[in-house]
Design an enzyme around this catalytic site. Structure first.
Site, PDB file in Angstrom:
ATOM      1  N   HIS A  14      42.191  -9.854 -21.187  1.00 41.57           N
ATOM      2  CA  HIS A  14      40.805  -9.493 -20.855  1.00 41.57           C
ATOM      3  C   HIS A  14      40.705  -8.890 -19.452  1.00 41.57           C
ATOM      4  CE1 HIS A  14      39.886 -12.176 -24.319  1.00 41.57           C
ATOM      5  NE2 HIS A  14      39.003 -11.229 -24.539  1.00 41.57           N
ATOM      6  N   HIS A  18      41.161  -3.623 -21.166  1.00 39.23           N
ATOM      7  CA  HIS A  18      40.315  -3.974 -22.310  1.00 39.23           C
ATOM      8  C   HIS A  18      38.879  -3.505 -22.057  1.00 39.23           C
ATOM      9  CE1 HIS A  18      38.330  -6.114 -25.511  1.00 39.23           C
ATOM     10  NE2 HIS A  18      37.620  -6.805 -24.635  1.00 39.23           N
ATOM     11  N   HIS A  54      31.245  -5.563 -20.365  1.00 41.10           N
ATOM     12  CA  HIS A  54      31.041  -6.700 -21.261  1.00 41.10           C
ATOM     13  C   HIS A  54      31.942  -7.924 -21.034  1.00 41.10           C
ATOM     14  CE1 HIS A  54      34.635  -5.610 -23.399  1.00 41.10           C
ATOM     15  NE2 HIS A  54      34.503  -6.684 -24.133  1.00 41.10           N
ATOM     16  N   ASP A  55      33.118  -7.758 -20.431  1.00 41.17           N
ATOM     17  CA  ASP A  55      34.015  -8.915 -20.209  1.00 41.17           C
ATOM     18  C   ASP A  55      34.306  -9.125 -18.724  1.00 41.17           C
ATOM     19  OD1 ASP A  55      34.558 -10.348 -22.521  1.00 41.17           O
ATOM     20  OD2 ASP A  55      36.092  -8.939 -23.221  1.00 41.17           O
ATOM     21  N   ASP A 175      34.764  -4.047 -29.386  1.00 39.81           N
ATOM     22  CA  ASP A 175      35.517  -5.168 -28.822  1.00 39.81           C
ATOM     23  C   ASP A 175      36.811  -5.432 -29.601  1.00 39.81           C
ATOM     24  OD1 ASP A 175      35.790  -7.070 -26.877  1.00 39.81           O
ATOM     25  OD2 ASP A 175      34.439  -8.537 -27.791  1.00 39.81           O
TER      26      ASP A 175
HETATM   27 ZN   LIG Z   1      35.941  -8.047 -24.986  1.00 43.35          ZN
END
Ligand SMILES: [Zn+2]
Length: 306
Positions: A14, A18, A54-55, A175
């Site tokens: 992550h 990514h 998003h992460d 994702d």
């Molecule tokens: Zn993700």
């Protein structure tokens, strides 16, 4: 972009690679996948930005681990723990005047962007994806018989709920998109995902004194191909199959997924054959042992006449 990149930690999976991939895939779904037509410029801009964020600040451990280890983040958020953290982190960056790429928007527009960040980032919690699957399928079913493109656009664009369901499903599609990439990429990325899971499994053993589930247990590494097939069948397949049905332009992702499924299945069969050979050998030995023992039945060890 540089600040978002810095927000990602240098962890096994992550990480920024990514984050970047998810942002890139969102752009592709909107442009190449032609999903852009249901959204305004502002919507599309917010969706791509949310995908990149998003992460952000992921620590390489999942929501369940936050709960089990009673981490500060678990104390802060009741559900979708990590996703709420990524969202809060993103909003903090947006609150910084010098970083806020949305600073020239009007108040209402800025609120729209913030709302779309909520929808997109929280949607990356896979637990929520399972709840939204049927709603997405119903939209695809409803638009399928519509011959006029304008009818489908109106059906979706004029309904914020439908727009957001598709948006949430797009985030899941982005994702999980590593599973649709060429085999050379997918085989490497799957190992990175697995390696991060195994690191969590190690922590579960050492910190929580618990036995990890097979997916996070490095001693079960040989079962990876079989687990990938299960992941494709029960989680990923639906997203890309339905998106391909919705927009034919997205078919290459579903094809890529099926190609990877065939590769993982091939590897799973090699493992199964190996396990079967070990099992057969064990059985053979047991039978020989039983035969030997059976041959001795009735013979007294002390009586010489028998
Ligand atoms: Zn993700």
């Amino acid at each position: 972009m540089y600040t978002v990149r810095k927000g990602y930690r240098a962890i096994t999976y992550h990480n920024w690679r990514h984050g970047f991939n998810v942002g890139h895939t969102m752009f592709c779904l909107l442009q190449t996948g032609k999903l852009r037509k249901y959204y305004s410029d502002l919507d599309a801009f917010a969706m791509v930005a949310a995908a990149f964020c998003h992460d952000i600040d992921h620590r390489g451990t999942n929501n369940l681990y936050q709960t089990k280890s009673a981490s500060p983040l678990a104390k802060l958020h009741g559900s979708s723990i990590m996703e709420r953290h990524h969202l809060e982190y993103s909003k903090t960056l947006m609150g910084e005047e010098s970083l806020n790429i949305f600073c020239n928007l009007q108040k209402r527009q800025f609120e729209t962007v913030q709302h779309l960040f909520d929808v997109c980032i929280i949607a990356t919690d896979l637990a929520l994806y399972f709840k939204k699957r049927t709603m997405f399928q119903n939209i695809v079913n409803a638009t399928e018989p519509m011959a006029d493109e304008k009818e489908a656009i109106a059906y979706i664009s004029n309904n914020p709920i439908r727009k957001e369901i598709i948006m949430a499903m797009m985030m899941t599609g982005c994702d999980l998109s590593a599973i649709t990439k060429p085999w050379e990429v997918q085989s490497k990325v799957a190992l990175m995902v697995a390696a991060e899971f195994w690191e969590q499994g190690d922590l579960e053993r050492s910190v929580l004194d618990q036995q990890p589930i097979p997916m996070m247990d490095r001693n079960c590494a040989e079962q990876l191909p079989k687990m990938q097939c299960g992941f494709i069948d029960f989680v990923c397949s639906f997203v890309y199959k339905e998106f391909s049905r919705f927009h034919k332009e997205i078919q290459p992702m579903f094809d890529g997924l099926n190609n990877n499924r065939a590769h993982w299945n091939e590897l799973a069969e090699v493992y199964n054959a190996k396990m079967k050979a070990i099992e057969d050998e064990k059985k053979k030995l047991e039978e020989e042992e039983a035969k030997k023992a059976g041959g001795d039945v009735g013979k007294s060890k002390t009586c010489t006449i028998c």
